[in-house]
Design an enzyme around this catalytic site. Structure first.
Site, PDB file in Angstrom:
ATOM      1  N   HIS A   1    -152.170 -18.635  45.593  1.00 11.86           N
ATOM      2  CA  HIS A   1    -153.618 -18.634  45.826  1.00 11.86           C
ATOM      3  C   HIS A   1    -153.871 -18.063  47.220  1.00 11.86           C
ATOM      4  O   HIS A   1    -153.353 -18.591  48.207  1.00 11.86           O
ATOM      5  CB  HIS A   1    -154.184 -20.060  45.829  1.00 11.86           C
ATOM      6  CG  HIS A   1    -154.157 -20.760  44.524  1.00 11.86           C
ATOM      7  ND1 HIS A   1    -155.250 -20.817  43.688  1.00 11.86           N
ATOM      8  CD2 HIS A   1    -153.185 -21.474  43.905  1.00 11.86           C
ATOM      9  CE1 HIS A   1    -154.951 -21.537  42.611  1.00 11.86           C
ATOM     10  NE2 HIS A   1    -153.707 -21.949  42.711  1.00 11.86           N
TER      11      HIS A   1
ATOM     12  N   ASP B   1    -159.770 -15.261  41.140  1.00 15.05           N
ATOM     13  CA  ASP B   1    -159.724 -16.523  40.395  1.00 15.05           C
ATOM     14  C   ASP B   1    -161.046 -16.718  39.651  1.00 15.05           C
ATOM     15  O   ASP B   1    -162.128 -16.452  40.188  1.00 15.05           O
ATOM     16  CB  ASP B   1    -159.485 -17.693  41.362  1.00 15.05           C
ATOM     17  CG  ASP B   1    -159.053 -18.954  40.640  1.00 15.05           C
ATOM     18  OD1 ASP B   1    -157.909 -19.383  40.815  1.00 15.05           O
ATOM     19  OD2 ASP B   1    -159.881 -19.515  39.871  1.00 15.05           O
ATOM     20  N   ILE B   2    -160.956 -17.185  38.409  1.00 16.06           N
ATOM     21  CA  ILE B   2    -162.144 -17.349  37.567  1.00 16.06           C
ATOM     22  C   ILE B   2    -163.040 -18.494  38.069  1.00 16.06           C
ATOM     23  O   ILE B   2    -164.241 -18.527  37.776  1.00 16.06           O
ATOM     24  CB  ILE B   2    -161.712 -17.587  36.104  1.00 16.06           C
ATOM     25  CG1 ILE B   2    -162.795 -17.184  35.125  1.00 16.06           C
ATOM     26  CG2 ILE B   2    -161.269 -19.028  35.865  1.00 16.06           C
ATOM     27  CD1 ILE B   2    -162.312 -17.106  33.671  1.00 16.06           C
TER      28      ILE B   2
ATOM     29  N   HIS C   1    -148.022 -18.699  40.821  1.00 13.70           N
ATOM     30  CA  HIS C   1    -149.059 -17.840  41.412  1.00 13.70           C
ATOM     31  C   HIS C   1    -149.382 -18.303  42.815  1.00 13.70           C
ATOM     32  O   HIS C   1    -149.409 -19.499  43.095  1.00 13.70           O
ATOM     33  CB  HIS C   1    -150.327 -17.851  40.545  1.00 13.70           C
ATOM     34  CG  HIS C   1    -150.755 -19.216  40.139  1.00 13.70           C
ATOM     35  ND1 HIS C   1    -150.171 -19.894  39.095  1.00 13.70           N
ATOM     36  CD2 HIS C   1    -151.694 -20.055  40.651  1.00 13.70           C
ATOM     37  CE1 HIS C   1    -150.734 -21.086  38.963  1.00 13.70           C
ATOM     38  NE2 HIS C   1    -151.648 -21.209  39.906  1.00 13.70           N
TER      39      HIS C   1
ATOM     40  N   ASN D   1    -149.023 -23.887  44.291  1.00 15.95           N
ATOM     41  CA  ASN D   1    -148.964 -25.267  43.815  1.00 15.95           C
ATOM     42  C   ASN D   1    -147.786 -25.431  42.860  1.00 15.95           C
ATOM     43  O   ASN D   1    -147.471 -24.519  42.096  1.00 15.95           O
ATOM     44  CB  ASN D   1    -150.265 -25.637  43.090  1.00 15.95           C
ATOM     45  CG  ASN D   1    -151.476 -25.555  43.993  1.00 15.95           C
ATOM     46  OD1 ASN D   1    -151.385 -25.797  45.191  1.00 15.95           O
ATOM     47  ND2 ASN D   1    -152.623 -25.198  43.430  1.00 15.95           N
TER      48      ASN D   1
ATOM     49  N   VAL E   1    -151.508 -23.788  35.603  1.00 11.23           N
ATOM     50  CA  VAL E   1    -151.000 -22.648  34.832  1.00 11.23           C
ATOM     51  C   VAL E   1    -149.530 -22.457  35.218  1.00 11.23           C
ATOM     52  O   VAL E   1    -149.214 -22.241  36.401  1.00 11.23           O
ATOM     53  CB  VAL E   1    -151.805 -21.358  35.109  1.00 11.23           C
ATOM     54  CG1 VAL E   1    -151.211 -20.189  34.326  1.00 11.23           C
ATOM     55  CG2 VAL E   1    -153.276 -21.543  34.753  1.00 11.23           C
TER      56      VAL E   1
HETATM   57  P1  5GP Z   1    -153.210 -23.816  39.640  1.00 14.55           P
HETATM   58  O1  5GP Z   1    -154.099 -25.015  39.447  1.00 14.55           O
HETATM   59  O2  5GP Z   1    -152.224 -23.698  38.503  1.00 14.55           O
HETATM   60  O3  5GP Z   1    -152.563 -23.749  40.989  1.00 14.55           O
HETATM   61  O4  5GP Z   1    -154.170 -22.557  39.592  1.00 14.55           O
HETATM   62  C1  5GP Z   1    -154.542 -21.937  38.404  1.00 14.55           C
HETATM   63  C2  5GP Z   1    -155.744 -21.099  38.731  1.00 14.55           C
HETATM   64  O5  5GP Z   1    -155.933 -20.165  37.695  1.00 14.55           O
HETATM   65  C3  5GP Z   1    -157.034 -21.899  38.853  1.00 14.55           C
HETATM   66  O6  5GP Z   1    -157.566 -21.733  40.155  1.00 14.55           O
HETATM   67  C4  5GP Z   1    -157.923 -21.327  37.761  1.00 14.55           C
HETATM   68  O7  5GP Z   1    -159.271 -21.229  38.130  1.00 14.55           O
HETATM   69  C5  5GP Z   1    -157.302 -19.965  37.497  1.00 14.55           C
HETATM   70  N1  5GP Z   1    -157.443 -19.480  36.155  1.00 14.55           N
HETATM   71  C6  5GP Z   1    -157.149 -20.150  35.005  1.00 14.55           C
HETATM   72  N2  5GP Z   1    -157.373 -19.379  33.939  1.00 14.55           N
HETATM   73  C7  5GP Z   1    -157.811 -18.190  34.407  1.00 14.55           C
HETATM   74  C8  5GP Z   1    -158.206 -16.969  33.774  1.00 14.55           C
HETATM   75  O8  5GP Z   1    -158.199 -16.817  32.555  1.00 14.55           O
HETATM   76  N3  5GP Z   1    -158.605 -15.953  34.593  1.00 14.55           N
HETATM   77  C9  5GP Z   1    -158.613 -16.063  35.946  1.00 14.55           C
HETATM   78  N4  5GP Z   1    -159.014 -15.017  36.648  1.00 14.55           N
HETATM   79  N5  5GP Z   1    -158.248 -17.202  36.582  1.00 14.55           N
HETATM   80  C10 5GP Z   1    -157.843 -18.244  35.825  1.00 14.55           C
END
Ligand code: 5GP
Length: 123
Positions: free
Chosen positions: A103, A31-32, A101, A88, A97
């Site tokens: 986590h 994760d970024i 996915h 989530n 996103v």
């Molecule tokens: P969500 O909030 O949708 O459950 O998690 C999305 C996750 O994707 C976040 O933890 C966010 O940091 C990660 N994320 C968003 N854009 C990117 C990206 O371009 N690269 C990577 N490696 N992680 C990303």
């Protein structure tokens, strides 16, 4: 078909990611914005927007994401201490996103419940 997201670009290697696992069905990358010492996203290569879109045809992919998470947790030494493996869904679930996915968060004790609400009587 749902809209493309940044994760399609990662799957197609159009933008870089720190990939820790890949097979024909799934990709796992760091994760970024990590929320734990080890924070990996495990995603299906097939675009599924949210858990609401899981059905009899694609549910095997969700099991596969968890199998990949378990394998990575073992390989990286987190299986015994434990970890969090969560998906989530939509706004209240904290999804940002819209490509489903998992986590995988490990390397420190996680809190529970996952949020603290200052208002009373919501649960
Ligand atoms: P969500 O909030 O949708 O459950 O998690 C999305 C996750 O994707 C976040 O933890 C966010 O940091 C990660 N994320 C968003 N854009 C990117 C990206 O371009 N690269 C990577 N490696 N992680 C990303």
């Amino acid at each position: 078909m749902t809209d493309s997201t940044i994760f399609d670009k990662i799957i197609n290697k159009e933008i870089p990611a720190d990939v820790v696992y890949e097979d024909e069905l799934a990709l796992a990358f760091k994760d970024i914005n990590p929320q734990a010492p080890f924070h990996v996203l495990v995603i299906p290569k097939q675009r599924i927007a949210t858990i609401n879109d899981v059905n009899e045809q694609n549910s095997h992919l969700i099991g596969h994401l968890y199998a990949v998470a378990a394998k990575l947790a073992k390989e990286h030494g987190f299986a015994e201490d434990g970890y969090r493996a969560v998906i989530n869904c939509n706004e209240h679930g904290g999804q940002t996103v819209y490509h489903l996915h998992l986590h995988l968060l490990a390397g420190k004790p996680m809190g529970w419940p996952p949020y603290q609400d200052t208002k009373k009587g919501l649960i």
